[in-house]
Design a protein around this motif. Structure first.
Motif, PDB file in Angstrom:
ATOM      1  N   LEU A   1      46.976  41.636  32.904  1.00  0.00           N
ATOM      2  CA  LEU A   1      47.068  40.180  32.357  1.00  0.00           C
ATOM      3  C   LEU A   1      47.200  40.185  30.725  1.00  0.00           C
ATOM      4  O   LEU A   1      47.849  39.548  30.078  1.00  0.00           O
ATOM      5  CB  LEU A   1      45.751  39.380  32.673  1.00  0.00           C
TER       6      LEU A   1
ATOM      7  N   GLU B   1      49.133  29.833  30.499  1.00  0.00           N
ATOM      8  CA  GLU B   1      48.578  30.181  32.110  1.00  0.00           C
ATOM      9  C   GLU B   1      48.039  31.404  32.285  1.00  0.00           C
ATOM     10  O   GLU B   1      46.922  31.455  32.868  1.00  0.00           O
ATOM     11  CB  GLU B   1      49.973  29.787  32.952  1.00  0.00           C
ATOM     12  N   LEU B   2      48.537  32.304  31.537  1.00  0.00           N
ATOM     13  CA  LEU B   2      47.897  33.807  31.509  1.00  0.00           C
ATOM     14  C   LEU B   2      46.462  33.672  30.872  1.00  0.00           C
ATOM     15  O   LEU B   2      45.461  34.394  31.603  1.00  0.00           O
ATOM     16  CB  LEU B   2      48.795  34.852  31.046  1.00  0.00           C
TER      17      LEU B   2
ATOM     18  N   LYS C   1      44.422  31.369  30.799  1.00  0.00           N
ATOM     19  CA  LYS C   1      43.420  30.509  31.930  1.00  0.00           C
ATOM     20  C   LYS C   1      43.068  31.744  32.959  1.00  0.00           C
ATOM     21  O   LYS C   1      42.046  31.755  33.407  1.00  0.00           O
ATOM     22  CB  LYS C   1      44.221  29.354  32.548  1.00  0.00           C
ATOM     23  N   GLU C   2      43.949  32.487  33.463  1.00  0.00           N
ATOM     24  CA  GLU C   2      43.841  33.395  34.459  1.00  0.00           C
ATOM     25  C   GLU C   2      42.901  34.574  33.771  1.00  0.00           C
ATOM     26  O   GLU C   2      41.803  35.041  34.647  1.00  0.00           O
ATOM     27  CB  GLU C   2      45.133  34.027  35.107  1.00  0.00           C
TER      28      GLU C   2
ATOM     29  N   GLN D   1      39.296  33.230  33.983  1.00  0.00           N
ATOM     30  CA  GLN D   1      38.737  33.379  35.147  1.00  0.00           C
ATOM     31  C   GLN D   1      38.198  34.666  35.489  1.00  0.00           C
ATOM     32  O   GLN D   1      37.139  34.860  35.927  1.00  0.00           O
ATOM     33  CB  GLN D   1      39.628  33.044  36.276  1.00  0.00           C
TER      34      GLN D   1
END
Length: 143
Positions: free
Chosen positions: A29, A110-111, A113-114, A117
């Motif tokens: 990621l 978006e990456l 956010k991942e 997580q």
């Protein structure tokens, strides 16, 4: 010394694979996020160069805007048949490049956010440190 070398060669060595799981997820990621950020910066530089070399009226309109406004304005530019070929193709290039910037910036968000997580699952204590966000927290276990 020679005996030590013979012993080392005679001993069966079990190769340990790279640690997989959450750490590897963070690594891929992070690499993808870095690629999106670098590509976004390259596209922004290309957009700036296109603005500098644009026809006078278009350049004058765009140069007074800040970067986010330039990206928004360029992404929404429309072609008009009455314009010269140079002007129309410059508009096309500006629009395409600005849309690429937007896409890459969205992908990077978006990456991130991942990544956040995964960091929350693997090492939430890192996020509690002052000045440590998801990207920095990811770089520690990945390194």
């Amino acid at each position: 010394m020679l005996d030590a070398a013979r012993d080392a060669l005679a001993t069966e060595h079990v190769i340990q694979p790279r640690m997989r799981g959450a750490r590897e997820a963070m690594r891929v990621l992070l690499a993808t996020w870095q690629g999106a950020v670098h590509a976004s910066m390259a596209a922004i530089n290309q957009l700036k160069a296109l603005i500098i070399s644009a026809p006078d009226d278009l350049r004058a309109e765009l140069r007074r805007l800040n970067r986010p406004a330039q990206i928004t304005r360029c992404a929404g530019l429309r072609d008009r048949a009455a314009l010269s070929t140079e002007h129309r193709m410059t508009i096309r290039a500006l629009r395409s490049t600005a849309q690429r910037v937007r896409h890459l910036q969205t992908e990077a968000r978006e990456l991130e956010k991942e990544i956040l997580q995964v960091v929350r699952q693997l090492a939430p204590e890192l996020l509690e440190l002052l000045g440590v966000g998801p990207i920095t927290a990811t770089q520690i276990p990945v390194s």
